[in-house]
Design a protein around this motif. Structure first.
Motif, mmCIF file in Angstrom:
data_model
loop_
_atom_site.group_PDB
_atom_site.id
_atom_site.type_symbol
_atom_site.label_atom_id
_atom_site.label_comp_id
_atom_site.label_asym_id
_atom_site.label_seq_id
_atom_site.Cartn_x
_atom_site.Cartn_y
_atom_site.Cartn_z
ATOM 1 N N GLY A 16 -68.388 -86.334 -86.300
ATOM 2 C CA GLY A 16 -68.589 -86.823 -87.656
ATOM 3 C C GLY A 16 -68.103 -85.835 -88.697
ATOM 4 O O GLY A 16 -67.481 -86.214 -89.691
ATOM 5 N N LYS A 17 -68.379 -84.559 -88.480
ATOM 6 C CA LYS A 17 -67.944 -83.517 -89.415
ATOM 7 C C LYS A 17 -66.423 -83.476 -89.483
ATOM 8 O O LYS A 17 -65.839 -83.387 -90.572
ATOM 9 N N ALA A 18 -65.776 -83.566 -88.325
ATOM 10 C CA ALA A 18 -64.311 -83.550 -88.293
ATOM 11 C C ALA A 18 -63.749 -84.769 -89.023
ATOM 12 O O ALA A 18 -62.814 -84.657 -89.822
ATOM 13 N N MET A 31 -63.053 -93.227 -94.195
ATOM 14 C CA MET A 31 -63.149 -92.306 -93.059
ATOM 15 C C MET A 31 -64.186 -91.225 -93.345
ATOM 16 O O MET A 31 -64.960 -90.841 -92.458
ATOM 17 N N GLU A 32 -64.208 -90.769 -94.581
ATOM 18 C CA GLU A 32 -65.173 -89.750 -94.978
ATOM 19 C C GLU A 32 -66.600 -90.281 -94.823
ATOM 20 O O GLU A 32 -67.479 -89.602 -94.280
ATOM 21 N N ALA A 37 -71.760 -90.859 -91.656
ATOM 22 C CA ALA A 37 -72.659 -91.732 -90.886
ATOM 23 C C ALA A 37 -72.820 -91.220 -89.454
ATOM 24 O O ALA A 37 -73.930 -91.218 -88.907
ATOM 25 N N GLU A 38 -71.720 -90.797 -88.838
ATOM 26 C CA GLU A 38 -71.799 -90.257 -87.470
ATOM 27 C C GLU A 38 -72.647 -88.995 -87.434
ATOM 28 O O GLU A 38 -73.423 -88.785 -86.496
ATOM 29 N N GLY A 42 -76.065 -88.368 -85.283
ATOM 30 C CA GLY A 42 -76.284 -87.202 -84.435
ATOM 31 C C GLY A 42 -77.533 -86.434 -84.832
ATOM 32 O O GLY A 42 -78.290 -85.975 -83.984
ATOM 33 N N ASP A 43 -77.757 -86.306 -86.149
ATOM 34 C CA ASP A 43 -78.960 -85.622 -86.639
ATOM 35 C C ASP A 43 -80.218 -86.352 -86.180
ATOM 36 O O ASP A 43 -81.192 -85.726 -85.764
#
Length: 57
Positions: A16-18, A31-32, A37-38, A42-43
């Motif tokens: 998600g960060k990438a 995309m951002e 959201a991803e 994960g969090d």
């Protein structure tokens, strides 16, 4: 099993960060947003697994 879920959470956060970074670099707001959201997904997975661990001990 818990370790697998923790790893999956870390993977989602990194992916998600990438995605967010790439989206920001190319000016793609969708995309951002997907990247953020991803990361959130994960969090949430990480928090769930930490809560499970807290109740086990």
């Amino acid at each position: 099993m818990t370790g697998d879920q923790k790893a999956k959470g870390k993977k989602e956060q990194a992916k998600g960060k990438a995605k967010e970074t790439i989206g920001r670099a190319v000016g793609n707001e969708r995309m951002e947003a997907e990247g953020r959201a991803e990361q959130s997904k994960g969090d949430a997975r990480q928090a769930k697994e930490k809560a499970k661990d807290a109740f086990k001990h």
